[in-house]
Design a protein around this motif. Sequence first.
Motif, PDB file in Angstrom:
ATOM      1  N   TYR A  28       0.833  -1.212   0.000  1.00  0.00           N
ATOM      2  CA  TYR A  28       0.000   0.000   0.000  1.00  0.00           C
ATOM      3  C   TYR A  28       0.867   1.261   0.000  1.00  0.00           C
ATOM      4  O   TYR A  28       0.546   2.259  -0.670  1.00  0.00           O
ATOM      5  N   GLN A  29       1.968   1.216   0.745  1.00  0.00           N
ATOM      6  CA  GLN A  29       2.801   2.409   0.920  1.00  0.00           C
ATOM      7  C   GLN A  29       3.581   2.783  -0.340  1.00  0.00           C
ATOM      8  O   GLN A  29       4.207   3.841  -0.397  1.00  0.00           O
ATOM      9  N   ARG A  30       3.552   1.934  -1.365  1.00  0.00           N
ATOM     10  CA  ARG A  30       4.151   2.306  -2.646  1.00  0.00           C
ATOM     11  C   ARG A  30       3.336   3.405  -3.327  1.00  0.00           C
ATOM     12  O   ARG A  30       3.857   4.130  -4.188  1.00  0.00           O
ATOM     13  N   TYR A  31       2.072   3.516  -2.950  1.00  0.00           N
ATOM     14  CA  TYR A  31       1.160   4.420  -3.631  1.00  0.00           C
ATOM     15  C   TYR A  31       0.877   5.696  -2.841  1.00  0.00           C
ATOM     16  O   TYR A  31       0.472   6.694  -3.429  1.00  0.00           O
ATOM     17  N   THR A  32       1.077   5.664  -1.527  1.00  0.00           N
ATOM     18  CA  THR A  32       0.827   6.840  -0.694  1.00  0.00           C
ATOM     19  C   THR A  32       1.414   6.614   0.687  1.00  0.00           C
ATOM     20  O   THR A  32       1.534   5.463   1.138  1.00  0.00           O
ATOM     21  N   ASP A  33       1.788   7.704   1.347  1.00  0.00           N
ATOM     22  CA  ASP A  33       2.215   7.576   2.744  1.00  0.00           C
ATOM     23  C   ASP A  33       1.036   7.767   3.694  1.00  0.00           C
ATOM     24  O   ASP A  33       1.190   7.648   4.903  1.00  0.00           O
ATOM     25  N   LEU A  34      -0.150   8.045   3.140  1.00  0.00           N
ATOM     26  CA  LEU A  34      -1.352   8.171   3.961  1.00  0.00           C
ATOM     27  C   LEU A  34      -2.032   6.813   4.032  1.00  0.00           C
ATOM     28  O   LEU A  34      -2.994   6.515   3.307  1.00  0.00           O
ATOM     29  N   VAL A  35      -1.477   5.959   4.868  1.00  0.00           N
ATOM     30  CA  VAL A  35      -1.970   4.591   5.070  1.00  0.00           C
ATOM     31  C   VAL A  35      -2.270   4.414   6.548  1.00  0.00           C
ATOM     32  O   VAL A  35      -1.362   4.493   7.383  1.00  0.00           O
TER      33      VAL A  35
END
Length: 405
Positions: A95-102
């Motif tokens: 998930y964190q490949r796409y955003t740091d808002l996880v």
Amino acid sequence: MEGPDRVILHCDCNAFYASVECLLHPAYRDVPMAVCGNPENRHGIILAKNERAKRFGVQTAETIWQARRKCPDLVLAPPHRDQYAIYSKRVNAIYQRYTDLVEPFGIDESWLDVTGSQRLFGSGPEIADRLRAEVKRETGLTISVGVSFNKIFAKLGSDYKKPDATTVISRENYRNIVYPLSVSALLYVGKSARETLQNMRIRTIGDLAHADRKALVASLGKIGGELYDYANGLDKSPVKSIYEPKEVKSVGNGLTFKRNLVGWDDIRLGVTVLADTVAARMRRSGVKCYTVQLNIRNPSFKTISRQKPLAVPTFLSKELARAAMEILADSWNPNAPIRMLTLTGTNLVPADEAPGEQLSLFEHSRQEERKKQEKLETTLDAIREKFGKDAVSICGVLQNDIGAD
């Protein structure tokens, strides 16, 4: 003037515990199986089930005997929580490949805010489909993803179609998708709230959306107004960054005993063990609590919950245990059997900011005693950290028959 809608994803691993077990033990894929606690230790509850068991009507949180009545050939697997944690980290790393808002919401689900990621990776539904493909290819797990303009509807979307699916709930279609759903499908509608809403003739999310907000607040308090906002798509809560410090809101521990606790000696032993572990966790987290909460469950699975405010915040096991025993003395017949206890410290404050007791000139000895106790328990923490949690045991715990160790 408000800007464009956010794009929020809710990613939910399908039948997470059971799916990980099937990866670890491929033979489970061809039989109806469920992950459960150890029946011998009376943790006989279904924690997760695979698709084959689901076809027989096996449900999460039901007892093993109920599940086996539906599916006599049900294969039971013990949980491997260390493996679940490993797989959870792997999935969240994707998930964190796409955003740091996880923002994880439990071990098997997370919210993602991909509003600022679309120029790089495509639209919300496209990112959702990419995530499903990558998680499956790299971990063997499947996820369902809800795509919406807020967190609440995104979660409804991930629940709407399973397994391995993407569901979009937009401004244009949310009334058609969300409003017919049972009000219990909405996040934070628990048993008590559901019963209150049903008494108000509110059975669907659409009913809730069209209800009188003031009446909801009058019946349910603050949460009534929040549920009204959720049903109407008004949730604006942000998705937290992975870099944001995790706020500890409560520290607790529960224990299902090998046999029922009956009488004050049994109860005191169970409470003492729980208070010891909770106090150690609080000290590790650097917090003290103003409130002690105790959940008491009997063999029929009926649970009562009681709280006791403290005059001074604490992370001392002796003080937590004393408060818990006072709760029990006020609310429980010691001859009534107890299956499970959960002790939790809530209303937390940083330990280094916690106020001390306001004592008279003749009561300073009590304050000195608390300081000595804090030093003693902190020393025990250091011993256990270095030599293992069993290096120092509470008197009376050794060789007990209630499973308190």
